[in-house]
Enzyme design. Sequence first.
Site, PDB file in Angstrom:
ATOM      1  N   ASP A  67       0.847  -1.194   0.000  1.00  0.00           N
ATOM      2  CA  ASP A  67       0.000   0.000   0.000  1.00  0.00           C
ATOM      3  C   ASP A  67       0.882   1.244   0.000  1.00  0.00           C
ATOM      4  OD1 ASP A  67      -2.321   1.849   0.852  1.00  0.00           O
ATOM      5  OD2 ASP A  67      -3.282  -0.122   0.843  1.00  0.00           O
ATOM      6  N   HIS A 102      -3.636   5.819   3.582  1.00  0.00           N
ATOM      7  CA  HIS A 102      -4.398   4.658   3.129  1.00  0.00           C
ATOM      8  C   HIS A 102      -3.834   3.359   3.707  1.00  0.00           C
ATOM      9  CE1 HIS A 102      -6.072   1.741   0.172  1.00  0.00           C
ATOM     10  NE2 HIS A 102      -7.068   2.611   0.085  1.00  0.00           N
ATOM     11  N   SER A 278     -11.374  -1.279  -0.996  1.00  0.00           N
ATOM     12  CA  SER A 278     -10.144  -1.358  -0.198  1.00  0.00           C
ATOM     13  C   SER A 278     -10.444  -1.886   1.191  1.00  0.00           C
ATOM     14  CB  SER A 278      -9.503   0.030  -0.069  1.00  0.00           C
ATOM     15  OG  SER A 278      -8.758   0.364  -1.194  1.00  0.00           O
TER      16      SER A 278
END
Length: 414
Positions: A67, A102, A278
Amino acid sequence: MLRLAAELTVAGAVLPSAVLLSVVLLSGAPALADDVRGGQRPVIDTLELREAWRSTRGAGVTVAVLDSGVDPRHRDLAGSVTVGRDFTRGANPAGVPPRRLHGTYMASLIAGHGHGPRGRFGVIGVAPEAEVLSVRVILEDEEPGFREFNSAARFENVVARGIRYAVDRGAHVINMSISKELATKEERAAVRYAISKGVVLVAAAGNEGALKTDGAAGFAPYSYPAAFPGVVSVGAIDRRLRRATFSNWNSSVLVAAPGVDIMGAGPGDAYWVGQGTSQATALVSGVAALIKAKYPAMSPPLVVQALTASATDRPPGGYDTGTGFGVVNAARALAEARRLARHTETATGGQAQDPAAPVGAGFRGPITVVTRDRTAVTVYATVAAAAATGALAALASMFALVRRVRRAQSQQDA
């Protein structure tokens, strides 16, 4: 182009992204941290995590989070994160630190352990005792090097390199809450390598679900690495357990998980709520981690079977392109894994087959290898050939005799 499955709204400012996602920044204050756990209740109930945690909480398993990076100092992740390699190095100008928003968010959904007395505050992940390996393979959309990262050829195969890196450093599960439109042979080879090493790969199906490729009869675009064979492609469901409108629907989707209004952690002890495939992907990676913790030797195909066979809210007919085989359920997946594990272990005890004994009425004892005498083999072969020649000659004579008899009968009848 590599994409994160999130668009973040912080204090009223919209951060550019490829996916529409509303995210609200909460405070790091303990009172709101307590509210975070309450906000997680729908996910905990849907996945039946309390029941699953009676069996395992993920200890001994490492989940690689490919990520934008994970904040190892967040109080809900502290002590559980190993910061691995940054494959985006050189995209951002020198001295610009990664935002890691994120990635931290996803890691918290997988392995957040909370904080405070008995970890009662903050984010609790699906596998709160699992370890996280942070592998940076993407930039947040608002980072200054984002355009360079997505245009420079040297970054084309960062996902493939990240997969191999994670496998070689002992990851049991790889979470990829990322997507891209085109696949490469290097990525396909990396996926094959990971599966051959017993690693479970989980990836987001993508958030272009409102798009169709062929009119009303079409489907949403395929995303990679989710669409590779062997990768668990995850779609998102809403609070009603239906496909979220943004979630891609196509034949790559294997299972679904909650992906709307999902609480998670952000850098600097912040908390977020958002939506996307996600988040659904991270939750499924957590369930895979629970299975691998309980059954370490279970192969990726059997882990996938446990996830799909135990899914709840199955669509009519057992499968559809929106939610796959249904909604992942941690408690039921562990029960199914237990059933599958019984068929992969060697039996022992009085009723077990003795490996030294023959099967049926065959010869008892080990197989012996006989060294052949070449002269004897030649003689035996010659004898066999002669016998075969004689047999053929005898057969020819018999056919000739039959023909003569039939000819004589024909003459008599005439």
